[in-house]
Every structure is written in C-alpha cells, then in structure tokens.
Design a protein around this motif. Structure first.
Motif, PDB file in Angstrom:
ATOM      1  N   ARG A 155     -47.940 -21.271   6.762  1.00 63.55           N
ATOM      2  CA  ARG A 155     -48.724 -20.965   7.952  1.00 63.55           C
ATOM      3  C   ARG A 155     -49.506 -19.678   7.693  1.00 63.55           C
ATOM      4  NH1 ARG A 155     -46.862 -20.336  13.919  1.00 63.55           N
ATOM      5  NH2 ARG A 155     -48.894 -19.722  14.714  1.00 63.55           N
ATOM      6  N   ASP A 193     -44.921  -8.161  -1.357  1.00 72.15           N
ATOM      7  CA  ASP A 193     -46.203  -8.240  -0.636  1.00 72.15           C
ATOM      8  C   ASP A 193     -45.904  -8.593   0.813  1.00 72.15           C
ATOM      9  OD1 ASP A 193     -47.375  -7.807  -3.045  1.00 72.15           O
ATOM     10  OD2 ASP A 193     -48.072  -9.863  -3.335  1.00 72.15           O
ATOM     11  N   GLU A 244     -44.804 -12.610  -0.423  1.00 67.60           N
ATOM     12  CA  GLU A 244     -44.355 -13.011  -1.752  1.00 67.60           C
ATOM     13  C   GLU A 244     -43.670 -11.850  -2.447  1.00 67.60           C
ATOM     14  OE1 GLU A 244     -46.095 -14.751  -5.478  1.00 67.60           O
ATOM     15  OE2 GLU A 244     -47.487 -13.104  -5.159  1.00 67.60           O
ATOM     16  N   ASN A 254     -42.968 -10.242  -6.377  1.00 64.44           N
ATOM     17  CA  ASN A 254     -43.388 -10.318  -7.787  1.00 64.44           C
ATOM     18  C   ASN A 254     -42.344  -9.653  -8.677  1.00 64.44           C
ATOM     19  OD1 ASN A 254     -46.426 -11.191  -7.675  1.00 64.44           O
ATOM     20  ND2 ASN A 254     -46.103  -9.760  -6.007  1.00 64.44           N
TER      21      ASN A 254
END
Ligand SMILES: Nc1ncnc2c1ncn2[C@@H]1O[C@H](COP(=O)(O)OP(=O)(O)OP(=O)(O)O)[C@@H](O)[C@H]1O
Length: 413
Positions: free
Chosen positions: A198, A327, A340, A342
């Motif tokens: 979304r 993030d 996200e 990393n």
C-alpha cells in the motif's frame, strides 16, 4: 590459533574488506589495523553479503576462530528481503496474537458499506503488503475492496529504486501480470518475486517535498537481542514537490539518492539530505516537543519489533554483527512506517558531511563490537560500556533488562 598468532594479533590487528570504498578502508587504517586479503589471517572481515554467505556455507567449510568477526549474519535476508520481511512480520504478529499478548491487540471497525476491517493497534507499522505472483489473487480481492488505494510494486531482487512502479488502477497491474506470466510460470526464481505494498499517499513533507529517514541500527546478537540505534541518521528528500498525481514521476515519489541524483533539481551540495537532528528541531518547532518525542519512541518501537520478528529464525552466530539501514516514511499524522531494511547500507558519500557521518559510523560500530581490550573476541558477552557506545543509543539488550529496555516503556500501549 596458536600462541604465536595470538601474540601477533595483540600487536597488529588485521582487517579485510570486499569494498574499495576509502571510507571503510581509512577507518580501519586510522585505527592502525593492517589490511589483508580474505585468504590471509584476518580479525575483522567487512564483507559483502554474498561473501559472508559463502564463509558460512557448508561447501566452503570455513571455521571462524574466536578472534574473528564478520559484519553480517548469514541469513540476514530474513530481515532485508522485502518479501521475507513482510512474511516474518505477519507471522510474528499472529504468534503474539495467538499467545494473547497485549502487544498484538487489534481494533475492529465496520465501515459505512458494511465492510468489516481490523488492524493491529501497536504492530501496524508496515504497509499492507502482498507477494507476487503467489498472492496475486489475494491482492485482487483487496484491490476490489478498496479501489481508492494506491499501490507500489517493487522487485525483491533489485535495489536503488530499480524496477519500481506505482499504480492506482488494476489495468496497469494486469498488463504487467500478463507480460510476466510466461516468465513466472516457467522460470520462477526468488529474485523475480515482487512485493506490492500500500502506497503511503500522505507523507509528511518538508518544504512541500516527500522524504524518508535512513536510520542505522547495529545488532550484535539476536538471541538475546542486543540492538543499538545511531543518533546521526538523515532524511533523503525528493527534489520535486509532492503531488499524489503524476505517479510516473519518480523524482516526486522515490526518495533514493540513486534516483534523485539524475533529476534536474537535485542539490549536489546537500545531496538532498537533512540530518535527523535538524528534522527533530523542525518537528519540535512546527508540531511540538511532546509529539516529536512520541514519534521517535514509535520509531524505536518499530525497529525493536521488526528485529524481534526475525530473532527466532536468525542464525545467531557469535562471530557476527550487522549494521542495518532502516528506511522509514513518516505520514502526515506523524505515524512512522517501515519501508525496508538494508543489510549493506550505502557507504558512498555524496557530501563532506556524509563522508564524516559514515566514517564516524564505522568507527563507532567497531567500538561497540570490540571488547574493552580492542581485540575481537567472539566469546565476549557483548556488553559495551557507555564510552564505547559513543553515538549509539541502546535500543534493547535482552540480557540486561533494565530501564533501557524498550519493553519497559509499556506506556506506549
Ligand atoms: N509503501 C510505500 N509508500 C510510499 N513510498 C514508498 C513505499 N515503498 C517505497 N517507497 C518509496 O520508494 C523508495 C524505494 O523503495 P525501497 O527502498 O523499498 O526500494 P529499493 O529500490 O530496494 O531501495 P534501496 O536501494 O533503498 O534498497 C523508498 O525510498 C520510498 O521513497
């Protein structure tokens, strides 16, 4: 390691790295460590994720000694692959729910059209996500229930904004599905998986522009969980003003520097970056201190629970530590959303400030992961003293439950 080797290590510690980045290499050299290659006798390996996985693979059969550390956990992908992250967080929420844990409390609502919805009160920190192609039908049902939503489609095997597109009607997705179908059916590799999430359509803006936060989180152990957050993260600000139309204009919607730096309005002096500290000051000035404090507590909450969602399945090798780049997007209700994680956050510097930040970050990571005598030791209990923490703030240490433990602040609930 024989006695001779131990004595030599006391004199000169050695590092090896897969990166040619001067930031990484110089940080070790400033500590007077000697650079060696990966087949020599190293104490810390600052590796890329692939070489780390090789070190731990059965075929290679490398045996790490007590005085060797490496900067990744072997199955970091459980946290950093977009599809696995979504899956693990879903599983974690369900487990807590089944156990009747109040953290997994849900609220249920009936909308005007009779549709019943429910959402987690405290664990709703990741945008609703489906994995494609496996969840395609589920996604279509969701889309039909809420045709007004916008969605972002992201390939799991790519990064830096590559292959991403944003949709607000099904025809574009169907076209994509038709084109990909043949490929998916005959040749489905993990890297070909996509997630569709979304789209956060109402991001908080700075100067009218969308931004996200890059926050560094160091984990030195998953069981017990020991995690630290670096105080000096930054915001990555888009170069064009936000409009939720123009879904194809990536300079409006994607905050990645790798995307923005190709835009005409990109500011190469600031690199499109604003420090976390300046964001805090801006929010305290515009929204007030209490809500700003609350926002940063919510961010810490989100980080801790994302780590907990994978803690039980991580290979908790004692030679490993890992610095993750989180993030996060804040929406205009000041709610943070995890976008996200990393495993190899960029160590490339776009500005002088960036270079200083990243070099200090690596040096600070070393202070936290090394025992007080400065010699790598996988048997160490991994309890850094306040000095060694430097600009890292303890998020959680399940072994030393105390006032620092975020679980204690159940006022969040
Ligand atoms: N659900 C979302 N809502 C709004 N914007 C999003 C969403 N997901 C991603 N974005 C935007 O798209 C950008 C790229 O997404 P993401 O970081 O997931 O992909 P990536 O290509 O793997 O990037 P990276 O190189 O950081 O790994 C984000 O930085 C963010 O600006």
């Amino acid at each position: 390691m024989n006695d001779k080797g131990t004595k030599r290590n006391k004199k000169t510690l050695t590092f090896c790295t897969d990166f040619e980045k001067s930031i990484v290499i110089n940080t070790f050299l400033r500590r007077r460590w000697r650079q060696v290659s990966s087949d020599e006798d190293w104490n810390i390996y600052w590796s890329n994720t692939l070489n780390c996985r090789n070190i731990f693979s059965h075929e290679i059969g490398y045996r790490l000694r007590d005085n060797q550390l490496i900067n990744h956990f072997p199955n970091h992908y459980e946290l950093v692959r977009k599809d696995l992250l979504a899956r693990n967080i879903n599983r974690y929420r369900k487990e807590l729910e089944r156990a009747g844990n109040p953290i997994a409390k849900k609220i249920h609502k009936t909308l005007n059209n009779g549709q019943k919805i429910s959402r987690y009160v405290h664990l709703d920190f990741i945008p609703t996500t489906y994995i494609l192609p496996s969840d395609y039908k589920l996604f279509i049902e969701e889309y039909r229930r809420n045709p007004q939503y916008t969605w972002i489609l992201k390939p799991c095997g790519k990064s830096q904004g590559a292959g991403i597109f944003i949709i607000n009607n099904l025809s574009k997705l169907k076209k994509w599905a038709r084109e990909s179908k043949k490929y998916f059916q005959h040749h489905l590799l993990r890297k070909d998986t996509y997630v569709i999430s979304r789209y956060i359509h109402n991001p908080l803006l700075i100067g009218g522009k969308k931004f996200d936060l890059r926050i560094y989180v160091l984990v030195t152990s998953f069981r017990p969980l020991k995690a630290y957050m670096y105080k000096h993260g930054f915001c990555r600000v888009c170069s064009l003003k936000y409009r939720d139309a123009e879904l194809e204009n990536m300079f409006i919607h994607l905050t990645n520097v790798s995307v923005q730096k190709h835009g005409e309005e990109y500011n190469c002096y600031t690199g499109g970056k604003l420090s976390l500290n300046n964001l805090k000051l801006y929010l305290e000035g515009t929204r007030g201190q209490a809500v700003t404090k609350r926002l940063f507590e919510d961010i810490q909450w989100l980080i801790v629970h994302s780590l907990k969602s994978v803690a039980s399945i991580m290979s908790n090798d004692r030679h490993c530590f890992e610095c993750y780049g989180y993030d996060i997007i804040i929406d205009n209700n000041l709610k943070p959303w995890l976008i996200e994680v990393n495993a190899s956050p960029s160590m490339t510097a776009t500005t002088i400030n960036d270079r200083i930040l990243k070099s200090n970050l690596i040096d600070n990571i070393l202070s936290v992961v090394l025992p007080p005598n400065g010699i790598p030791d996988a048997r160490w209990n991994k309890v850094p003293n306040e000095n060694a923490l430097g600009d890292f703030e303890r998020l959680i240490d399940e072994e030393c439950l105390g006032k620092d433990d975020i679980e204690d602040s159940l006022e969040v609930l």
